[in-house]
Structure formats: C-alpha cells, structure tokens
Design a protein around this motif. Structure first.
Motif, mmCIF file in Angstrom:
data_model
loop_
_atom_site.group_PDB
_atom_site.id
_atom_site.type_symbol
_atom_site.label_atom_id
_atom_site.label_comp_id
_atom_site.label_asym_id
_atom_site.label_seq_id
_atom_site.Cartn_x
_atom_site.Cartn_y
_atom_site.Cartn_z
ATOM 1 N N PRO A 414 33.402 39.196 33.214
ATOM 2 C CA PRO A 414 31.991 39.255 33.407
ATOM 3 C C PRO A 414 30.759 40.290 32.639
ATOM 4 N N LEU A 463 36.194 36.214 39.909
ATOM 5 C CA LEU A 463 35.089 36.715 38.609
ATOM 6 C C LEU A 463 34.061 36.000 39.822
ATOM 7 N N GLU A 465 34.033 36.739 43.154
ATOM 8 C CA GLU A 465 33.136 38.079 43.774
ATOM 9 C C GLU A 465 33.194 38.988 43.289
ATOM 10 N N TYR A 466 33.203 38.723 41.323
ATOM 11 C CA TYR A 466 31.985 39.577 41.213
ATOM 12 C C TYR A 466 30.579 38.828 40.820
ATOM 13 N N HIS A 469 29.424 39.504 44.452
ATOM 14 C CA HIS A 469 28.634 40.989 44.485
ATOM 15 C C HIS A 469 27.306 41.382 43.277
ATOM 16 N N ALA A 470 27.358 40.941 42.460
ATOM 17 C CA ALA A 470 26.266 40.996 40.997
ATOM 18 C C ALA A 470 25.002 41.013 42.200
ATOM 19 N N HIS A 481 23.886 41.064 37.155
ATOM 20 C CA HIS A 481 25.439 42.299 37.245
ATOM 21 C C HIS A 481 25.078 42.817 37.362
ATOM 22 N N ASP A 482 26.023 44.033 37.404
ATOM 23 C CA ASP A 482 26.193 45.534 37.806
ATOM 24 C C ASP A 482 27.203 45.810 37.402
ATOM 25 N N ARG A 485 29.739 47.850 37.327
ATOM 26 C CA ARG A 485 31.547 47.006 37.437
ATOM 27 C C ARG A 485 31.685 45.636 36.102
ATOM 28 N N TRP A 489 36.864 45.250 34.168
ATOM 29 C CA TRP A 489 38.120 44.485 34.173
ATOM 30 C C TRP A 489 38.988 44.725 32.460
ATOM 31 N N GLN A 501 44.125 43.341 39.432
ATOM 32 C CA GLN A 501 43.765 43.930 40.482
ATOM 33 C C GLN A 501 45.539 44.227 41.052
#
Length: 502
Positions: A414, A463, A465-466, A469-470, A481-482, A485, A489, A501
């Motif tokens: 990420p 990736l 999912e990231y 979410h971000a 970006h979050d 998080r 990783w 995970q």
C-alpha cells in the motif's frame, strides 16, 4: 616485469604495511573501487591490522571511507570487521559493512553516485586527507593507467593531501586506451558536456599524478572480486521477456527507433537476464550508457548486437573477467570507462534519451519505489546510481519479482516503507506478473494498473481491499490513503513473519 616506469614512482615503492602507516585516526580517505572492480587490494587489509592493533591497546582509530561504490571483503569487509570505519559513503554491499551500519557502529550516507565526487570536490565532506587508488601501470612520464574502474578516482586524486597508489599487475596492460578521464569543475566554470553518443571520448586515457603529494607506491598482483552470476531462473527470464515485449511495442508505436536508445542496466540477476534477452532478441546495433559492464554486455559485444558501452567499472563473473583480461585490446574498441560524475551525469543521460532499468525492493500502489531499505529501517546496499538515471531517463523502468521470503513479503504494498524514487519519476514497473505502464495516469489509475498487472495473486485482493477502504475514509480522492493502515503490512511482517493476513 615491473609496471612502474617512472623514477619518482620507483623511489616511493614500499610495503602495504608501511604505506598504511600514512593513514591516521580521524582521516578522511578516498578509496578507488566500484562494484568490486579496481579497489585497492593490499593497503586496506594492512590498515585494518593497524587499526586492530590500536584498538587492542585501547587507542581510538577510525577513518571515514569514501569510494566510488561497493568494494570487496579485502576492503569494506576488512575495515568494517575491526570497527575501523566511522563514516561510509556513497554505496556499499559488503555484509560485514552492512551489519555495522545497521548496528550503528558506522555512520552511512547514501548519496547519489553522480553527486558523491562533486560533493567531495566542493568540500561538503571536509578536507580529504588521503587517497588510495589502484592503477594498472605508471608510465615513464608519471601519468597512470586506470584499472578496471574509475569511479571517483579523478576527484580523490585531485583533492587528497596524500596519495597512495597500488599498481596491480593482475589488471591487463591492454586496458590502456579504454578509459576517458574527464573532470567536472567548480560551479561557474563548467561547460556543457560534449557527449552526444555513448562512444564519444572527451578526456584523457590517463590520470595525471601530482608526485609531490604521492607518499607511497605499493605493487600488487591480485584479482578483482569477481562474483559469479546465479543461473538464470524462470522468474528473471519472465521479467526480461516482459521488458523486451514492452520495448518492442514502443518501437511499433513509434516511440523508440528500431535500434532503441542507449540502455542503462542495474547490477544483478534480472539485469543480466535482460541483457541475455537483448542478445537473443530482434534489436540490432544497440548502445549502452550505464554504470557497469556486466557479463551480458560482453556477450552482446561478441555477438555484434552491442556496438559500444560507456560505463565507469566492470562487474564481471570470474570467467568474463578472464576473458576481459585476455582480450582487453579488442574490447577497448567497444567500451569506454569514465569517471562516475560523467557516466552518471544527468545532462548526458537526458540528452541521449537513455532507457533506464533498475531493481527495487518494493513499490507501492501509486508508483513510489523503495530500493534501499528493508522494512523501513534496515539498510540493504544503497541507492547507487538508480536515481541519477531514473530522474533523467527517456523511459524509467523498475523490475522485481512480485514476492520475497517464500511469499511472506509482497513487492507491491500500500505504501513503501522508505521512499527513494517518487511516483513522479517512475514510469514503468515490471514483475513476473506483467507490466504496469504508468505514463499519463493519475494516482488512482496507476494503482489499478499496478495491482492488476504486477502484484502477485496472493496479495492482489488484499491490495484492492486496501484501496477501496482508503477511498472510503481518506480526506481526499486524489491519492487515497488510510495513514493508520498504510504500513500495516510491514508491521504484520515484523510481528508475525509474514505480510499475509491470518
């Protein structure tokens, strides 16, 4: 037969042990050496013995060690093993040296290779107390024939208060004529580099030596550190095939000529696989403007695929090094070795439209690249010349397998844990999974292409999912970006030994 034809030089011949006594605690020393080529073979080991003897007596003895790039166990390894290096600059790859850097025993400044010599010339690194430089031969007129690398030698010879020369009879005398020694000046006194093609010669075949500053000459007969390349694995071959397909498409689209443009290649197995692919591929009459001459380039010269290669050093396997020594008179018609302030010069790289190809540790979903640090803190080797070429290339490419540590590390993450090359400079990323052409894309568009084309399937959904979410929680849509998080990783790997995970 002695390689020393000058009377002043003969009068200063002594043992490595006596020469090393000229170097004192706290000295700043410029050593020759670049990718295990052309480094001094005897004086560093003798100096390490004297440092250890001083430490055994409870006396302080450390030096600042400046080079062209990486050297060898007889140099970096020997001095690091006795805790003899206070500061190291600009690039290293020795495991003992790396350990001392990461343990905090030695300070390390990771400098762009094209910057390192000029910064010494400008005085940014303080007074240079000594230079220890390997040469092939000292001529009757007092000039010296460089050996298998030039690196920053021209600057160290220019600036050092004291000069120690190692004359190495292992280096082929037929290297004479391969070198092109040209030095930059202080700002305000430079002129545009008169280089328009990789084979252009603009300087001298020799080093001019100020014999009033030479305090010792040491004779050696020792080989360079020539490390065999690993057998090409399928992963490296696949990455090379992707790059060759990309270049072929650039020719088809009219963005590259049929003979491409001058190529730059980083050091390592993937780089050598690319060279093997070029040698077997459809492109003819190629040229290279790069840092190092590798086995694949020698093979391409032999096949006629590569007309000329400009670099600052060799990085050869033992077999290729023997071939180079045996046939240096032939290869000097096709190879130009220059100081690294010229081989890596941004002006020349930009003017000629060099295509750069370098390795990386990791890239993130927006195209930022980390080429130096493991998990954000641990230094691997250094940035070397990758930044010199990437920032100024016609097309900049980074290559890497998509996985490391048996699949526990993803090369696509990420957010990189350390930034060496920003998204503004990185144009193409290639893994064994495919090619991400980032030119003309926004950050979110780049993320989609990198995840789909370069990430390993084991991490692709994570990736996606990231980034979903971000995008949902970020304070802006441009580069979602979050931050809480972004490095999860890396933290997971440090905690559990895997980025996956549970």
């Amino acid at each position: 037969m002695s390689r020393i034809a000058n009377d002043k030089a003969r009068a200063k011949v002594m043992s490595a042990q006596d020469a090393a006594k000229q170097i004192k605690d706290g000295d700043r020393v410029g050593f020759s050496g670049f990718t295990g080529a052309g480094y001094p073979k005897a004086v560093p080991e003798a100096l390490a013995e004297q440092i250890q003897a001083a430490h055994d007596k409870g006396e302080a003895f450390k030096i600042a060690s400046y080079t062209g790039a990486s050297t060898a166990p007889e140099h970096d390894g020997a001095l690091a093993a006795v805790d003899g290096i206070s500061t190291r600059m600009p690039y290293q790859s020795d495991p003992v040296m790396r350990g001392k850097i990461n343990a905090g025993v030695s300070e390390y400044s990771d400098v762009h290779l094209s910057h390192s010599g000029p910064q010494v010339r400008y005085g940014f690194w303080g007074n240079l107390d000594a230079a220890v430089i390997e040469v092939t031969k000292i001529n009757e007129d007092g000039t010296a024939v460089p050996s298998s690398s030039i690196g920053n030698n021209n600057v160290y010879l220019e600036k050092a208060d004291k000069i120690i020369l190692e004359v190495n009879a292992w280096q082929s005398e037929d290297l004479e004529g391969m070198h092109d020694v040209y030095s930059m000046k202080m700002p305000g006194h430079n002129v545009p580099l008169p280089i328009t093609a990789p084979g252009d010669r603009i300087g001298s075949k020799f080093f001019d030596i100020d014999w009033d500053r030479v305090v010792a000459v040491v004779e050696t007969d020792s080989p360079d550190r020539n490390t065999p390349f690993k057998p090409l694995d399928q992963e490296s071959k696949t990455i090379a095939e992707h790059l060759l397909d990309f270049l072929g498409n650039e020719v088809t689209q009219g963005r590259l000529p049929k003979d491409l443009l001058p190529m730059q290649s980083g050091v390592g197995n993937i780089a050598n696989a690319v060279l093997v692919g070029l040698n077997e591929g459809p492109f003819e009459r190629l040229t290279s403007y790069t840092e190092v001459i590798q086995d694949g380039m020698v093979d391409m010269i032999d096949s006629g695929k590569l007309l000329v290669a400009s670099a600052t050093a060799f990085s050869l396997s033992p077999d290729a090094a023997k071939l180079m020594n045996d046939k240096a008179a032939h290869y000097r018609n096709h190879i130009v070795l220059r100081p690294q302030e010229i081989s890596n010069n941004p002006e020349a790289i930009r003017r000629m439209g060099v295509i750069s190809c370098n390795g990386m540790i990791e890239a993130d979903i927006y195209g930022n690249v980390n080429s130096t640090h493991i998990m954000g803190s641990k230094m691997q080797n250094g940035i070397g010349g990758s930044g010199d070429f990437t920032r100024n290339a016609y097309i900049s490419v980074f290559v890497s397998p998509s996985l490391a540590k048996g699949g526990d590390i993803s090369a696509i993450v990420p957010m990189v844990s350390h930034h060496d090359h920003t998204e503004h400079d990185v144009q193409v990323i290639i893994t064994e999974q495919g090619v991400a052409d980032l030119r003309g894309l926004s950050p979110k568009q780049r993320a989609k292409v990198i995840i789909q084309n370069c990430a390993h399937p084991d991490y692709r959904e994570m990736l996606k999912e990231y980034i979903e979410h971000a995008a949902a929680v970020s304070n802006a849509e441009h580069t979602p970006h979050d931050l809480g998080r972004a490095h999860a990783w890396h933290r997971r790997f440090l905690d559990t030994g895997s980025m996956k995970q549970a």
